[in-house]
Design an enzyme around this catalytic site. Structure first.
Site, PDB file in Angstrom:
ATOM      1  N   GLY A  14       0.623  -1.258  -0.091  1.00 41.36           N
ATOM      2  CA  GLY A  14       0.124   0.087  -0.250  1.00 41.36           C
ATOM      3  C   GLY A  14       0.712   1.334   0.096  1.00 41.36           C
ATOM      4  N   CYS A 150      -2.919  11.635   9.718  1.00 40.21           N
ATOM      5  CA  CYS A 150      -1.999  12.455   9.253  1.00 40.21           C
ATOM      6  C   CYS A 150      -2.385  14.026   9.167  1.00 40.21           C
ATOM      7  CB  CYS A 150      -1.643  12.294   7.775  1.00 40.21           C
ATOM      8  SG  CYS A 150      -3.106  11.787   6.664  1.00 40.21           S
ATOM      9  N   GLY A 181      -3.897  10.556   0.635  1.00 45.20           N
ATOM     10  CA  GLY A 181      -4.342  10.541   2.199  1.00 45.20           C
ATOM     11  C   GLY A 181      -5.599   9.589   2.018  1.00 45.20           C
ATOM     12  N   HIS A 243      -0.463  17.737   2.677  1.00 43.10           N
ATOM     13  CA  HIS A 243      -1.625  18.327   3.237  1.00 43.10           C
ATOM     14  C   HIS A 243      -1.213  19.585   3.508  1.00 43.10           C
ATOM     15  CE1 HIS A 243      -3.219  14.310   3.067  1.00 43.10           C
ATOM     16  NE2 HIS A 243      -3.543  14.165   4.214  1.00 43.10           N
TER      17      HIS A 243
END
Length: 355
Positions: A14, A150, A181, A243
């Site tokens: 992943g 996160c 995300g 982000h």
């Protein structure tokens, strides 16, 4: 001399799993010893992974076989890194802890268990003492430590030193979050191309909940009633990593933006004092450029790359309110890198064998 510790990475193919593989390939004493997966068991890692990060699959990892997620097959493993998805993670992580493994989890399933640390090593390192209560209460030889969302880290890392040193009344946070995300394959293109996608009340609320817990566990330098009002509005846009978060902070007394800048610039935590291998020299990097930080240019900031949060656009709104903007690399500092840093702290504090 410290012995080499072998790590198993659950969900190794992943987006967060591949960051663990990339970062551990150059780690001085934690090495990848086991790659766990589901649909790709029995195949070489390089053959099945979609390598969506910088560089290439490390040569020493490429031919490693992906194996089942089974603690009984991991006799020589010292640390478990778990970026498994919500729902699937909880029972798997508990099984590993029962078998005596230290589990570092990036997953949400145990973040609000009262005996499980929600750890940002620079902010609340003392919370690892919860491990002792966890082991006693659950009769486990191993343990679980979690890292925060996160998004929550992108706000909490700059907010924490401010909260430690000033009397905050409230903070309003707006996040503009990258596609990674949401994992892979992530958000359908028709939802996010030519659009800003609100993530909704549930995501807003869990962001606030996690930040609130982290701040409540800091060691404060001021006397206060801790009555802090937090709000968040979260969004996803079509960037790959990083982000971007806009944070307004209102104080209970007059404050100058110069004092806030000084506080952020001087902030260091336990990982910096211990000189942990994955700890950046400065967890918060300040920029005074008017058009920075930017996701594209600043997400890989720090040394190791991606481990510092970049803060800029600090502005005095009125005598009691300041504004700042932060950029965090969500799959590095906000996930895999944060997990590795947590493991290093646990090694130094004696919770993971460092002989």
């Amino acid at each position: 001399m410290r012995r080499t510790l072998k790590a198993a990475i659950l969900g190794s193919t992943g987006l967060v799993g591949i960051e663990y593989v990339r970062m551990l390939a150059s780690h001085p004493y934690i090495k990848v010893g086991y790659l766990a997966g589901k649909g790709s068991v029995g195949k070489p890692y390089e053959e099945v992974v979609r390598w969506q990060t910088v560089g290439q699959v490390p040569r020493e990892i490429a031919d490693m076989e992906v194996k089942p997620t089974d603690p009984k097959l991991m006799d020589d493993v010292d640390i478990i890194f778990s970026p498994l998805p919500q729902g699937a993670a909880g029972p798997v992580e508990e099984e590993f802890a029962k078998h005596g493994f230290p589990v570092i989890s990036n997953s949400p399933d145990h973040r609000f268990d009262p005996d499980v640390p929600l750890l940002i090593p620079e902010i609340n390192p003392h919370t690892i003492s919860l491990i002792d209560k966890q082991r006693e209460r659950r009769d486990w030889r191993g343990f679980i430590v979690t890292t925060p969302l996160c998004t929550a880290q992108g706000a909490a890392i700059p907010l924490a030193p401010i909260y430690m040193n000033f009397r905050i009344d409230s903070s309003l946070i707006t996040t503009i979050q990258s596609l990674s995300g949401a994992g892979y394959p992530g958000i359908p293109s028709l939802d996010v191309v030519d659009n800003v996608l609100p993530l909704g009340d549930n995501y807003d609320n869990k962001t606030v909940k996690e930040i609130s817990r982290i701040l409540s566990e800091t060691k404060r330098m001021v006397n206060d009633d801790n009555n802090l009002s937090l709000g968040a509005t979260t969004h996803r846009i079509a960037t790959i990593h990083g982000h971007y978060e806009v944070i307004y902070v209102t104080f209970k007394e007059d404050v100058s933006v110069e004092k806030i800048i000084e506080t952020l610039d001087s902030f260091r935590g336990e990982p910096q004092k211990l000189k942990l291998p994955t700890a950046p020299d400065k967890p918060i990097l300040l920029t005074n450029q008017d058009a920075r930080p930017q996701v594209y240019f600043d997400r890989w900031a720090g040394d190791p790359p991606g481990m510092s949060v970049v803060v800029g656009r600090l502005s005095q709104i009125n005598r009691r309110t300041i504004r700042l903007v932060s950029v965090i690399h969500n799959t590095v500092r906000g996930a895999a890198g944060g997990g590795i840093l947590a493991a290093e702290l646990l090694v130094e504090k004696g919770y993971i064998d460092k002989r």
